[in-house]
Design an enzyme around this catalytic site. Structure first.
Site, mmCIF file in Angstrom:
data_model
loop_
_atom_site.group_PDB
_atom_site.id
_atom_site.type_symbol
_atom_site.label_atom_id
_atom_site.label_comp_id
_atom_site.label_asym_id
_atom_site.label_seq_id
_atom_site.Cartn_x
_atom_site.Cartn_y
_atom_site.Cartn_z
ATOM 1 N N ASP A 155 -24.545 -29.771 6.572
ATOM 2 C CA ASP A 155 -24.290 -31.195 6.342
ATOM 3 C C ASP A 155 -25.376 -32.083 6.926
ATOM 4 O O ASP A 155 -25.520 -33.244 6.542
ATOM 5 C CB ASP A 155 -22.923 -31.606 6.898
ATOM 6 C CG ASP A 155 -22.777 -31.277 8.370
ATOM 7 O OD1 ASP A 155 -23.414 -31.946 9.201
ATOM 8 O OD2 ASP A 155 -22.001 -30.354 8.698
ATOM 9 N N PRO A 183 -17.803 -15.927 5.208
ATOM 10 C CA PRO A 183 -19.173 -15.574 5.600
ATOM 11 C C PRO A 183 -19.494 -15.877 7.054
ATOM 12 O O PRO A 183 -20.521 -15.430 7.559
ATOM 13 C CB PRO A 183 -20.039 -16.427 4.658
ATOM 14 C CG PRO A 183 -19.156 -17.549 4.231
ATOM 15 C CD PRO A 183 -17.771 -16.979 4.176
ATOM 16 N N ASP A 216 -23.926 -23.902 14.563
ATOM 17 C CA ASP A 216 -23.035 -24.904 13.981
ATOM 18 C C ASP A 216 -22.268 -24.226 12.852
ATOM 19 O O ASP A 216 -22.527 -24.442 11.675
ATOM 20 C CB ASP A 216 -23.870 -26.076 13.452
ATOM 21 C CG ASP A 216 -23.017 -27.246 12.994
ATOM 22 O OD1 ASP A 216 -21.778 -27.109 12.962
ATOM 23 O OD2 ASP A 216 -23.589 -28.294 12.651
ATOM 24 N N GLN A 245 -18.561 -20.058 -1.276
ATOM 25 C CA GLN A 245 -17.356 -20.803 -0.934
ATOM 26 C C GLN A 245 -17.115 -21.955 -1.895
ATOM 27 O O GLN A 245 -17.993 -22.347 -2.665
ATOM 28 C CB GLN A 245 -17.497 -21.354 0.491
ATOM 29 C CG GLN A 245 -18.731 -22.211 0.692
ATOM 30 C CD GLN A 245 -19.202 -22.272 2.126
ATOM 31 O OE1 GLN A 245 -18.464 -21.959 3.051
ATOM 32 N NE2 GLN A 245 -20.446 -22.672 2.335
ATOM 33 N N GLU A 295 -29.533 -22.247 6.952
ATOM 34 C CA GLU A 295 -28.233 -22.488 6.322
ATOM 35 C C GLU A 295 -28.093 -21.533 5.150
ATOM 36 O O GLU A 295 -28.997 -21.427 4.317
ATOM 37 C CB GLU A 295 -28.134 -23.945 5.844
ATOM 38 C CG GLU A 295 -27.031 -24.237 4.852
ATOM 39 C CD GLU A 295 -25.635 -23.964 5.396
ATOM 40 O OE1 GLU A 295 -24.856 -23.301 4.682
ATOM 41 O OE2 GLU A 295 -25.335 -24.414 6.534
#
Length: 276
Positions: A86, A162, A155, A31, A106
């Site tokens: 994040d 994706p 989250d 991304q 992640e």
């Protein structure tokens, strides 16, 4: 010359904010990743031109996603977080001292790196020794780790690119398989104004998998419509049965033991989505 960031929240609704400086702009394997310093929201993280978080109101989302579920499970020892590169959710999870292990999966290393550099307020929990960061696909992780976790939190970004697979029937069934016999899931489930069909579908799917399913609300000003939903899918524990007078003070800005049950009180227009 003025610089503005604009997000197309729907095909017909946009949100814009003035940008003081572009702090980062790059393309990862998955991304577009950008960080802006804005007048209104402070530092802001955008993925594929969609606001993910910002310094101004991030705590509402991160406290809602994490503390409701962790205070519902009476003894969460091993926790999985999918997404949330994040770091804001990890920062809140580590406040629970009873947790022994936090696995953070992640998919995008660039998001983690950007958070460490530009969002130290959010990524501070990464340094907790209980945290293991795995750069991988969360969908694959739950398939490969059966009967492992007490609590799983999702989250996820919006259901595009994706992240599409993080809202499907197969994924939620694999999450249930990765949970222990009394485990529970908490997932962010989008806007009750702009994602009504998705919420109804996800809620119906979860009800076919978990004995206890509860949707609750937060208010995130920079997300479409302001109101935001989260959904608990639990094998055993009902968040409405928590003894709130025994919950700890976690040094939060938004969530509190006193409001634990109240976030599940839905107005009639939102109850329609979950057929309560």
């Amino acid at each position: 010359m003025e610089l503005w960031f604009t997000e197309d929240q729907t095909r017909d609704v946009r949100i814009s904010c003035r940008v003081k400086k572009v702090l980062f702009s790059g393309r990862s394997q998955f991304q577009e990743v950008a960080v802006y310093d804005t007048d209104e929201y402070g530092r802001l993280l955008a993925l594929d031109n969609i606001i993910q978080t910002n310094i101004w109101d991030e705590f509402i989302y991160h406290e809602s996603l994490t503390h409701v579920g962790l205070n519902t499970h009476p003894n969460p020892k091993k926790v999985l977080l999918i997404g949330g590169g994040d770091g804001g959710s990890v920062r809140e999870i580590v406040k629970h001292k009873e947790i022994e292990k936090i696995v953070h999966v992640e998919i995008d290393q660039m998001v983690i790196d950007v958070a460490k550099e530009f969002f130290p307020e959010l990524s501070s929990g990464f340094s907790d020794p209980r945290v293991e960061i795995i750069v991988d696909d969360g969908i694959k992780h739950v398939q490969e780790n059966k009967n492992t976790y007490d609590v799983i939190m999702v989250d996820s970004p919006d259901p595009i690119g994706p992240a599409v697979g993080l809202y499907g029937d197969e994924f939620y069934r694999n999450v249930a398989g990765a949970l222990k016999e009394d485990g529970l899931l908490v997932a962010q489930t989008e806007s009750p104004f702009f994602n009504r069909d998705l919420i109804s579908r996800v809620n119906a799917t979860m009800k076919n998998i978990f004995p206890v399913v509860r949707m609750f609300l937060g208010i995130v000003p920079t997300y479409p419509g302001g109101a935001w939903t989260f959904t608990v899918g639990s094998k055993k524990y009902d968040p409405l049965e928590v003894e709130t007078d025994k919950l700890p003070d976690l040094n939060t800005k938004w969530y509190s033991p006193q409001m634990h049950r109240s976030v599940f009180t839905l107005p009639p227009i939102f109850r329609e989505l979950v057929k309560e």
